[in-house]
Design a protein around this motif. Sequence first.
Motif, short mmCIF file in Angstrom:
data_model
loop_
_atom_site.label_atom_id
_atom_site.label_comp_id
_atom_site.label_asym_id
_atom_site.label_seq_id
_atom_site.Cartn_x
_atom_site.Cartn_y
_atom_site.Cartn_z
N CYS A 1 0.98 10.25 2.66
CA CYS A 1 1.62 11.18 1.72
C CYS A 1 3.09 11.37 2.04
CB CYS A 1 0.90 12.52 1.75
SG CYS A 1 -0.72 12.51 0.95
N VAL A 2 3.44 11.42 3.32
CA VAL A 2 4.85 11.54 3.69
C VAL A 2 5.62 10.30 3.25
CG1 VAL A 2 6.47 11.74 5.61
CG2 VAL A 2 4.37 13.09 5.61
N GLU A 3 5.04 9.12 3.48
CA GLU A 3 5.71 7.88 3.08
C GLU A 3 5.93 7.81 1.57
OE1 GLU A 3 6.95 5.47 4.93
OE2 GLU A 3 6.20 6.14 6.89
N ILE B 1 -10.41 13.65 -0.56
CA ILE B 1 -9.32 14.14 -1.40
C ILE B 1 -9.86 14.54 -2.75
CG2 ILE B 1 -7.55 12.76 -0.23
CD1 ILE B 1 -7.48 11.02 -2.87
N LYS B 2 -9.19 15.51 -3.33
CA LYS B 2 -9.42 15.89 -4.72
C LYS B 2 -8.08 15.76 -5.44
CE LYS B 2 -11.36 19.94 -3.77
NZ LYS B 2 -12.07 21.24 -3.97
N ASP B 3 -8.01 14.80 -6.33
CA ASP B 3 -6.79 14.55 -7.11
C ASP B 3 -7.11 14.90 -8.56
OD1 ASP B 3 -4.27 13.79 -7.79
OD2 ASP B 3 -4.64 11.63 -7.69
N ILE C 1 -8.81 5.84 0.50
CA ILE C 1 -7.94 6.91 0.01
C ILE C 1 -6.48 6.47 0.06
CG2 ILE C 1 -7.03 9.21 0.55
CD1 ILE C 1 -9.90 9.95 1.44
N ILE C 2 -6.04 5.90 1.17
CA ILE C 2 -4.61 5.58 1.24
C ILE C 2 -4.26 4.39 0.34
CG2 ILE C 2 -4.39 6.64 3.52
CD1 ILE C 2 -4.21 3.89 4.77
N ARG C 3 -5.20 3.48 0.12
CA ARG C 3 -4.96 2.43 -0.87
C ARG C 3 -4.80 3.03 -2.27
NH1 ARG C 3 -9.46 -0.58 2.25
NH2 ARG C 3 -8.37 -2.30 3.27
N TYR C 4 -5.68 3.96 -2.58
CA TYR C 4 -5.62 4.62 -3.89
C TYR C 4 -4.28 5.34 -4.07
CZ TYR C 4 -6.26 8.53 -7.13
OH TYR C 4 -6.08 9.47 -8.13
N ARG D 1 -1.55 4.47 -6.91
CA ARG D 1 -1.31 5.42 -8.01
C ARG D 1 0.07 6.03 -7.98
NH1 ARG D 1 -5.20 10.17 -10.51
NH2 ARG D 1 -3.69 10.80 -12.10
N TYR D 2 0.63 6.21 -6.78
CA TYR D 2 1.85 7.01 -6.67
C TYR D 2 3.05 6.21 -6.16
CZ TYR D 2 -1.16 10.99 -7.63
OH TYR D 2 -2.03 11.87 -8.24
N GLY D 3 3.25 5.06 -6.73
CA GLY D 3 4.50 4.32 -6.50
C GLY D 3 4.63 3.72 -5.12
#
Length: 207
Positions: A20-22, A56-58, A69-72, A76-78
Amino acid sequence: MLNILGKASSINVRKVLWTCVELNLPFEREDWGAGFRSTHTPEFLALNPNALVPVIKDGDFVLWESNTIIRYLASRYGGAHLYPADAVMRARVDQWMDWQATDLNRSWSYAFLGLVRASPAHQATGEIALSIENWTRHMRILDARLQATGAFVAGTHFSLADIPVGLSVNRWFGTPFEHPSLPRVSAYFERLAERPGFAMHCGNGIP
């Protein structure tokens, strides 16, 4: 707002937090797991029947398994800079992420639980020695890979694979036994320290 369920000391939760920080991705986190809210409650089991963090809940989307999760999140987020769309480059990232989650994790599990977590069920001297031997063999594989790339585990640039692998390297250095010299691994860890999420979620004193 992305919601992350899991205590911040968990190595698998820290994968998600560092990612998330990255990605400059805002999130809220809830403490779940040993010492906090039980993952065996009906509420949590409805989200993850395995009773494990992270979850996670997105929005309405719920997901478990840290590497998934981190692949997703990268997809999804650039996060193409972390998880490239090119099939060959992506496969290389996936290969090392899966290696960390299976071969590398299995090698250090007994020694880490015995020497760091002081688990009563992991105090057999011979089993600790065997775990250290296997762990060292896998770390030599990593050292050779880093010699070949000259930089990061999937190639010349930092990728999603370096987050789980980097957390495992942190665990290697944080476990008290006599470590062999692995100069490429040491240099790699120093390179990771330049990343924005490293100090918060890897080199933060938590093995």
